[in-house]
Design an enzyme around this catalytic site. Structure first.
Site, PDB file in Angstrom:
ATOM      1  N   GLU A   1      44.848  13.845  70.782  1.00  0.00           N
ATOM      2  CA  GLU A   1      46.354  13.596  70.794  1.00  0.00           C
ATOM      3  C   GLU A   1      47.027  14.353  70.807  1.00  0.00           C
ATOM      4  O   GLU A   1      47.632  14.597  71.354  1.00  0.00           O
ATOM      5  CB  GLU A   1      46.513  12.466  69.700  1.00  0.00           C
ATOM      6  CG  GLU A   1      45.071  11.529  70.032  1.00  0.00           C
ATOM      7  CD  GLU A   1      45.782  10.148  67.275  1.00  0.00           C
ATOM      8  OE1 GLU A   1      44.651   9.659  68.024  1.00  0.00           O
ATOM      9  OE2 GLU A   1      45.642  10.327  67.133  1.00  0.00           O
TER      10      GLU A   1
ATOM     11  N   LYS B   1      54.678   2.101  58.539  1.00  0.00           N
ATOM     12  CA  LYS B   1      54.185   3.422  58.640  1.00  0.00           C
ATOM     13  C   LYS B   1      55.830   4.648  58.734  1.00  0.00           C
ATOM     14  O   LYS B   1      55.210   4.936  58.281  1.00  0.00           O
ATOM     15  CB  LYS B   1      53.737   3.297  60.323  1.00  0.00           C
ATOM     16  CG  LYS B   1      53.269   2.580  60.865  1.00  0.00           C
ATOM     17  CD  LYS B   1      52.102   2.767  60.254  1.00  0.00           C
ATOM     18  CE  LYS B   1      50.945   2.197  60.534  1.00  0.00           C
ATOM     19  NZ  LYS B   1      50.157   2.711  61.922  1.00  0.00           N
TER      20      LYS B   1
ATOM     21  N   ASP C   1      50.158   7.514  62.025  1.00  0.00           N
ATOM     22  CA  ASP C   1      49.584   6.326  60.374  1.00  0.00           C
ATOM     23  C   ASP C   1      51.180   6.623  59.633  1.00  0.00           C
ATOM     24  O   ASP C   1      51.378   5.574  58.587  1.00  0.00           O
ATOM     25  CB  ASP C   1      48.487   7.131  59.969  1.00  0.00           C
ATOM     26  CG  ASP C   1      47.462   7.421  60.649  1.00  0.00           C
ATOM     27  OD1 ASP C   1      47.732   6.110  61.380  1.00  0.00           O
ATOM     28  OD2 ASP C   1      46.977   8.481  60.929  1.00  0.00           O
TER      29      ASP C   1
ATOM     30  N   GLY D   1      41.962   7.694  62.859  1.00  0.00           N
ATOM     31  CA  GLY D   1      41.020   7.456  64.078  1.00  0.00           C
ATOM     32  C   GLY D   1      39.624   8.650  64.570  1.00  0.00           C
ATOM     33  O   GLY D   1      39.089   8.599  65.473  1.00  0.00           O
TER      34      GLY D   1
ATOM     35  N   LYS E   1      48.924  11.848  62.053  1.00  0.00           N
ATOM     36  CA  LYS E   1      48.207  11.100  63.207  1.00  0.00           C
ATOM     37  C   LYS E   1      45.918  10.887  62.671  1.00  0.00           C
ATOM     38  O   LYS E   1      46.623  11.551  62.032  1.00  0.00           O
ATOM     39  CB  LYS E   1      47.871  11.245  64.166  1.00  0.00           C
ATOM     40  CG  LYS E   1      49.339  10.023  64.845  1.00  0.00           C
ATOM     41  CD  LYS E   1      49.756  11.464  66.585  1.00  0.00           C
ATOM     42  CE  LYS E   1      48.946  11.306  67.413  1.00  0.00           C
ATOM     43  NZ  LYS E   1      48.823  10.026  67.297  1.00  0.00           N
ATOM     44  N   GLY E   2      45.606  10.145  63.411  1.00  0.00           N
ATOM     45  CA  GLY E   2      44.604  10.677  62.891  1.00  0.00           C
ATOM     46  C   GLY E   2      43.322  10.061  62.530  1.00  0.00           C
ATOM     47  O   GLY E   2      42.656   9.942  61.951  1.00  0.00           O
TER      48      GLY E   2
ATOM     49  N   GLY F   1      45.093   3.246  68.977  1.00  0.00           N
ATOM     50  CA  GLY F   1      46.175   2.738  68.293  1.00  0.00           C
ATOM     51  C   GLY F   1      45.973   1.406  68.615  1.00  0.00           C
ATOM     52  O   GLY F   1      45.960   0.503  69.675  1.00  0.00           O
TER      53      GLY F   1
END
Ligand code: ABF
Length: 233
Positions: free
Chosen positions: A119, A137, A100, A113, A110-111, A43
């Site tokens: 992670e 967020k 996110d 990316g 998350k994720g 991030g």
């Protein structure tokens, strides 16, 4: 900065630089102590924090090591001269990462990316976890702005899709590759299904994980996290 192929890599597009993120990046760098093993997520603020940490390593001769969650972060650490290690040799003393979505229970999605497997592996190995986000967020319910990403072993795509629908996924798409045809392939050689669920219950992370063929999901329910806000004012 290393004077080689890696040192010459450019990351300028990744380092967006609003003031609030810089402040949290400095806050993270200020937490680093000599001898620390740091888990490093991904991030935009993570990049800024790494730059600030590299500066402290240089000026204070700190001896720290980083365990990155992606190849890209590994290269960035290497470019900055931050020594790397792996979970074979160390577990992190603490980590910092982005997210996110964050709900009022501090459950996360998350994720974006595509690195949620590593992670989650790191957050599960680390006793203290700083998650850096901005106001955009924070959501009252997970799934408001982002789908739940699920990393899937490629041969299992269709059978996993069927099971995800049984768990309540209403809309499932295979994440496309950036800038070319075909699906995105993760660092682990898998694909990602982005799944919208009507309602996300606390049991969903475990239910998704129990499907054969699922590597990991981007749902992070009940992990011990400290949320650091990077506000822009
Ligand atoms: C990682 O970085 C991912 O899990 C998440 O998708 C992303 C957030 O990046 P940013 O903070 O730049 O929005 O944590």
């Amino acid at each position: 900065m290393k004077n080689n192929l890696i040192g010459n890599l450019q990351w300028s597009s990744a380092i967006i630089n609003p003031e609030g993120k810089q402040k949290v990046a400095r806050q993270i760098a200020g937490k680093v102590k000599d001898g620390d093993i740091l888990g490093v997520g991904s991030g935009s603020t993570v990049y800024l924090a790494l730059v600030a940490i590299a500066e402290r390593i240089k000026t204070e001769s700190l001896n720290i090591k980083a365990i990155p969650t992606s190849l890209e972060i590994s290269l960035f650490c290497s470019k900055l001269g931050i020594p790397l290690t792996t979970l074979f040799e160390h577990t992190p003393d603490w980590l910092f990462d982005g997210a996110d979505e964050v709900d009022p229970n501090n459950w996360l999605i998350k994720g974006r990316g595509g690195a949620m497997f590593k992670e989650k592996l790191l957050i599960s190995s680390s006793p203290v976890n700083y998650i850096i986000v901005d106001d955009s967020k924070m959501v009252s319910r997970l799934g408001t702005n982002f789908p739940v990403p699920v990393e899937v072993f490629p041969q299992a795509l269709l059978t996993v899709e069927k099971q995800l629908r049984k768990l309540g996924a209403t809309d499932i798409s295979l994440r496309p590759a950036k800038g070319k045809d075909g699906p995105i392939i993760t660092e682990n050689g898998n694909m990602i299904l982005d799944c919208k669920f009507g309602r996300i219950e606390g049991s969903l992370e475990r239910d998704i994980k129990s499907i054969t063929g699922v590597i990991e999901s981007g749902l992070f329910i009940d992990y011990p996290v400290d949320i650091l806000m990077a506000s822009n004012n």
